[in-house]
Design an enzyme around this catalytic site. Structure first.
Site, PDB file in Angstrom:
ATOM      1  N   HIS A   1      -4.664  -3.830   5.985  1.00  0.00           N
ATOM      2  CA  HIS A   1      -4.400  -4.132   4.465  1.00  0.00           C
ATOM      3  C   HIS A   1      -5.416  -4.627   3.951  1.00  0.00           C
ATOM      4  CE1 HIS A   1      -1.846  -5.164   1.080  1.00  0.00           C
ATOM      5  NE2 HIS A   1      -2.034  -6.481   1.262  1.00  0.00           N
TER       6      HIS A   1
ATOM      7  N   ASP B   1       0.899  -1.380   0.203  1.00  0.00           N
ATOM      8  CA  ASP B   1      -0.103   0.040  -0.016  1.00  0.00           C
ATOM      9  C   ASP B   1       0.826   1.316   0.156  1.00  0.00           C
ATOM     10  OD1 ASP B   1      -2.244  -1.517   0.334  1.00  0.00           O
ATOM     11  OD2 ASP B   1      -1.930  -1.706   2.288  1.00  0.00           O
TER      12      ASP B   1
END
Length: 329
Positions: free
Chosen positions: A177, A150
């Site tokens: 996540h 990310d």
């Protein structure tokens, strides 16, 4: 120092193993393990690359040999998902994989840093924590959920949006996540201000990037290469910390230091014993505060599911595991 990659025959595993073989300091050892019988051959293949990193592949019953003497254990084993498949669909199968691998690691290399890439990360890290706790060797500072994918996506997309050179922008990503639990802190990108609309569009792009890759691969693959690059960046940071380099800071999903949930991803300093100081992510805009509050019920539920898999296994006995799917990262 020895690094062991579990799940080394998969798309992420092979790629991250290649990066480690090429980039680790001279004198390091690299062990690869996977249930796939091709894994020793992957080790031989990598051994032909001219770097002073010794590499060996293991399979079958040789997991303890692969783990013996490991300082860092990277886990990317498990199944993946296809388009339309939710991360929760992966849970039971991958939780069993993590449980078994971590249990062996707890017995063979209990002082290693365990870096978990396997999805759903938000739940897999709590599974690992409870297994290590049962074994009496849990050290929260040495257990990491790797959320670096990310971060690198955020840094790539923001740099492109700002027309800046790749690699020149740092973006902290907090939370977890999965979907809305991924919260890039756009207001903390140094020297720049985004409108609410610009920030929201960038956040959506980062949160949906895994779907973008799976769709672009027509359902025949996921973000294995970007995940491997992200995995290498984080593993390298852990190694630098273990080697006592100063001021090594990255984001990761860990237990400790967050008021929001038992496990939470935010920037932290890495050192000789894993992470040693969770750092503040700075003041949030009203929109970011709202996003943070909105994500917390989901994040806490995903954490609880991981805990319950070990503490209340009877809850999962009648749920069939799904195998053979390909996950989007």
């Amino acid at each position: 120092m020895k690094i062991t990659v579990l799940g080394a025959a998969g798309g992420i595993g092979q790629s991250v193993s290649l990066l480690l073989k090429m980039k680790l300091p001279a004198g390091f050892k690299l062990a690869l393990y996977d249930i796939a019988p091709v894994t020793p051959g992957i080790g031989v293949d990598l051994s032909h690359i001219p770097t002073d990193v010794a590499v060996k592949g293991f399979t079958g019953n040789d997991l303890p040999l692969a783990l013996e003497g490991s300082n860092v254990v990277v886990i990317c084993a498990g199944i993946a998902r296809k388009p339309g498949m939710h991360r929760s669909d992966l849970f039971k199968f991958n939780a069993g994989v993590i449980r078994d691998l971590i249990a062996t690691g707890a017995a063979i290399c209990p002082n290693a840093c365990f870096c978990i890439i396997t999805n759903p990360v938000n739940s897999m890290v709590p599974v690992a924590a409870e297994v290590l706790k049962k074994a009496g060797v849990y050290n929260p500072q040495k257990l990491f959920g790797v959320t670096m994918l990310d971060v690198i996506r955020a840094e790539t997309f923001v740099a492109k949006f700002l027309d800046r050179a790749a690699g020149t922008i740092r973006v902290n990503v907090i939370g977890g996540h999965s979907g809305q639990t991924i919260l890039p802190v756009m207001s903390q990108v140094g020297g720049f201000e985004f409108t609410d609309e610009e920030a929201a569009a960038l956040v959506r792009h980062i949160q949906d990037a895994g779907t973008e890759v799976v769709d672009a691969k027509a359902g025949n693959g996921s973000a294995t290469l970007a995940m491997a690059a992200a995995g290498y960046r984080f593993i390298n940071a852990v190694v630098r910390g273990l080697m006592d380099e100063e001021n090594v800071i990255e984001c990761a999903y860990v237990e400790g230091g967050s008021q929001h949930s038992r496990f939470f991803s935010q920037p932290m300093r890495l050192g000789k014993e894993g992470w040693y100081k969770v750092l503040p992510y700075g003041p949030l805009t009203q929109a970011e505060k709202a996003s943070l509050e909105a994500m917390l019920p989901t994040l806490r539920d995903e954490i609880r599911m991981g805990e319950d898999f070990i503490l209340k296994p009877e809850l999962f006995q009648d749920q069939p595991a799904e195998a053979g799917k390909a996950e989007k990262k």
